[in-house]
Design a protein around this motif. Sequence first.
Motif, PDB file in Angstrom:
ATOM      1  N   ALA A  56      11.577  12.647  41.876  1.00 27.12           N
ATOM      2  CA  ALA A  56      10.086  13.061  41.730  1.00 27.12           C
ATOM      3  C   ALA A  56       9.575  12.977  42.924  1.00 27.12           C
ATOM      4  N   GLU A  57       9.734  11.681  43.756  1.00 30.24           N
ATOM      5  CA  GLU A  57       8.972  11.666  44.819  1.00 30.24           C
ATOM      6  C   GLU A  57       9.712  12.718  46.097  1.00 30.24           C
ATOM      7  N   LYS A  58      10.698  13.068  45.950  1.00 32.50           N
ATOM      8  CA  LYS A  58      11.243  13.738  46.760  1.00 32.50           C
ATOM      9  C   LYS A  58      10.965  15.410  46.730  1.00 32.50           C
ATOM     10  N   VAL A  59      10.562  15.612  45.233  1.00 30.84           N
ATOM     11  CA  VAL A  59      10.550  17.176  44.920  1.00 30.84           C
ATOM     12  C   VAL A  59       9.167  17.461  45.402  1.00 30.84           C
ATOM     13  N   ILE A  60       8.176  16.500  45.376  1.00 32.06           N
ATOM     14  CA  ILE A  60       6.735  16.686  45.725  1.00 32.06           C
ATOM     15  C   ILE A  60       6.677  17.148  47.101  1.00 32.06           C
ATOM     16  N   GLN A  61       7.383  16.843  47.931  1.00 33.44           N
ATOM     17  CA  GLN A  61       7.775  17.516  49.353  1.00 33.44           C
ATOM     18  C   GLN A  61       8.199  18.879  49.570  1.00 33.44           C
ATOM     19  N   THR A  62       8.739  19.294  48.446  1.00 33.34           N
ATOM     20  CA  THR A  62       9.217  20.814  48.412  1.00 33.34           C
ATOM     21  C   THR A  62       8.011  21.908  48.117  1.00 33.34           C
ATOM     22  N   SER A  63       8.561  23.026  48.104  1.00 32.91           N
ATOM     23  CA  SER A  63       7.865  24.180  47.589  1.00 32.91           C
ATOM     24  C   SER A  63       7.685  24.443  46.099  1.00 32.91           C
ATOM     25  N   ALA A  64       8.245  23.696  45.605  1.00 28.08           N
ATOM     26  CA  ALA A  64       8.825  23.913  43.872  1.00 28.08           C
ATOM     27  C   ALA A  64       7.112  24.458  43.193  1.00 28.08           C
ATOM     28  N   ARG A  65       7.334  25.625  42.495  1.00 29.93           N
ATOM     29  CA  ARG A  65       6.136  25.912  41.624  1.00 29.93           C
ATOM     30  C   ARG A  65       5.673  24.827  40.728  1.00 29.93           C
ATOM     31  N   GLU A  66       6.244  24.221  40.080  1.00 36.60           N
ATOM     32  CA  GLU A  66       6.219  23.211  39.301  1.00 36.60           C
ATOM     33  C   GLU A  66       7.309  22.159  39.116  1.00 36.60           C
ATOM     34  N   SER A  67       6.938  20.787  38.767  1.00 33.70           N
ATOM     35  CA  SER A  67       7.966  20.071  38.534  1.00 33.70           C
ATOM     36  C   SER A  67       7.850  18.944  37.480  1.00 33.70           C
ATOM     37  N   ARG A  68       8.781  18.472  36.804  1.00 36.49           N
ATOM     38  CA  ARG A  68       8.573  17.528  35.746  1.00 36.49           C
ATOM     39  C   ARG A  68       9.994  16.673  35.692  1.00 36.49           C
ATOM     40  N   GLY A  69       9.857  15.396  35.774  1.00 36.08           N
ATOM     41  CA  GLY A  69      10.842  14.423  35.518  1.00 36.08           C
ATOM     42  C   GLY A  69      10.907  13.887  34.450  1.00 36.08           C
ATOM     43  N   ILE A  70      12.037  13.836  33.695  1.00 39.51           N
ATOM     44  CA  ILE A  70      12.233  13.379  32.116  1.00 39.51           C
ATOM     45  C   ILE A  70      13.284  12.280  32.267  1.00 39.51           C
ATOM     46  N   VAL A  71      12.766  10.791  31.576  1.00 39.35           N
ATOM     47  CA  VAL A  71      14.215   9.918  31.478  1.00 39.35           C
ATOM     48  C   VAL A  71      14.494  10.140  30.077  1.00 39.35           C
ATOM     49  N   SER A  72      15.629  10.387  30.027  1.00 34.20           N
ATOM     50  CA  SER A  72      16.088  10.697  28.435  1.00 34.20           C
ATOM     51  C   SER A  72      17.608  10.814  28.468  1.00 34.20           C
ATOM     52  N   ASP A  73      18.036  10.596  27.184  1.00 33.03           N
ATOM     53  CA  ASP A  73      19.828  10.540  26.974  1.00 33.03           C
ATOM     54  C   ASP A  73      19.882  12.028  26.591  1.00 33.03           C
ATOM     55  N   SER A  74      19.104  12.718  26.467  1.00 27.74           N
ATOM     56  CA  SER A  74      19.257  14.143  26.057  1.00 27.74           C
ATOM     57  C   SER A  74      19.511  14.501  24.660  1.00 27.74           C
ATOM     58  N   LEU A  75      19.545  13.615  23.646  1.00 29.43           N
ATOM     59  CA  LEU A  75      19.831  13.901  22.480  1.00 29.43           C
ATOM     60  C   LEU A  75      18.652  13.270  21.561  1.00 29.43           C
ATOM     61  N   PRO A  76      17.573  14.163  21.349  1.00 24.07           N
ATOM     62  CA  PRO A  76      17.564  15.530  21.804  1.00 24.07           C
ATOM     63  C   PRO A  76      16.561  15.283  23.317  1.00 24.07           C
ATOM     64  N   LEU A  77      16.899  16.701  23.683  1.00 29.68           N
ATOM     65  CA  LEU A  77      15.903  17.074  25.030  1.00 29.68           C
ATOM     66  C   LEU A  77      14.490  17.127  24.781  1.00 29.68           C
ATOM     67  N   PRO A  78      13.673  16.325  25.240  1.00 28.11           N
ATOM     68  CA  PRO A  78      11.970  16.622  24.851  1.00 28.11           C
ATOM     69  C   PRO A  78      11.514  17.983  25.307  1.00 28.11           C
ATOM     70  N   LEU A  79      12.319  19.019  25.187  1.00 28.86           N
ATOM     71  CA  LEU A  79      11.830  20.495  25.526  1.00 28.86           C
ATOM     72  C   LEU A  79      11.576  21.604  24.486  1.00 28.86           C
ATOM     73  N   SER A  80      10.956  22.462  24.667  1.00 35.81           N
ATOM     74  CA  SER A  80      10.769  23.399  23.576  1.00 35.81           C
ATOM     75  C   SER A  80      12.068  24.316  23.698  1.00 35.81           C
ATOM     76  N   ASP A  81      12.265  25.088  22.656  1.00 36.85           N
ATOM     77  CA  ASP A  81      13.094  26.069  22.822  1.00 36.85           C
ATOM     78  C   ASP A  81      12.952  27.187  23.665  1.00 36.85           C
ATOM     79  N   ALA A  82      13.959  27.584  24.353  1.00 39.71           N
ATOM     80  CA  ALA A  82      13.725  28.883  25.184  1.00 39.71           C
ATOM     81  C   ALA A  82      12.956  28.584  26.588  1.00 39.71           C
TER      82      ALA A  82
END
Length: 295
Positions: free
Chosen positions: A100-126
């Motif tokens: 996250a600290e490194k992404v701030i220094q880039t030209s990313a349109r948006e960014s989001r960091g998530i701490v997760s074991d991915s089951l489930p991913l805390p993201l919406s479908d599609a």
Amino acid sequence: MSRPSAWRKLRERFSRRQPPATAVHIVFDSDTQRTGLIDAVKGGWFRNDSHELFKGFPISPDDVVLDLGCGAGGATLFCARQGASVIFTDSEAAKVEEVAEKVIQTSARESRGIVSDSLPLPLSDATASRIVALEVLEHVERPDAILAELFRVGQPGALYFLSVPAQQSEELQRGIAPPGHFRSPNHINVFSAEAFASAVQGAGLEVVARHCYGFFWTLWMMIYWTTGKAEGRSFEGATHDLLAPPHSPLLEEWARLWLKTISLPGGELLREKLDAALPKTQIILARKPGVPGAA
């Protein structure tokens, strides 16, 4: 979510590279990193001129990229520098915070960091148009469940960049690598090429292309285990945490030899043949069925 530290570091370094017209001086911590970077470029990684993280996997500012098991963030940072919106996840909070600290220094349109074991991913479908999961599935107890989550959060027509260690390399290391390398948190799954493709297709994805890569790293790891044992090193814990420089002089000699070899006339063909015969990594590019934009 592990992969060799030297490989992670060189990918991160190269993800900072500007298009070829701009001269950039890169400082390496070891010959391993320098050789690994050059080998990666020759193998199809980090194509800044065509904005491809890997050949056949382009990134644009319109993309939403999910990097599952981001590690040191090499893939995330490359995509961020293309102006994409990036979502990066890892089970280790420290890694997410560092990226996250490194992404701030880039030209990313948006960014989001998530701490997760991915089951489930805390993201919406599609959610994502590009999904990256590199050297992840070999570490998890339920790879099919992870792939199902990746399918769910992909947009119709989304592209997927997936990799796991090649079975040839894994089997060659048995008996040379310490037993812990094949126990959690390291490699608890070994995928044949057929099993890997079957798992991807079983999740509902269409396989677009398959690649092999990393003969250099296969031999590097074999030498690493052998020299480490000779030196009386302990191999407890996550393998990726054990691989940082300084490296054994023999490992550095191998890196210099490989670089000289692939720099010869005909060296590129030799690299391709050896990557195919004894790869460290197998790669699948896949697509979610559907028409892009028709979420």
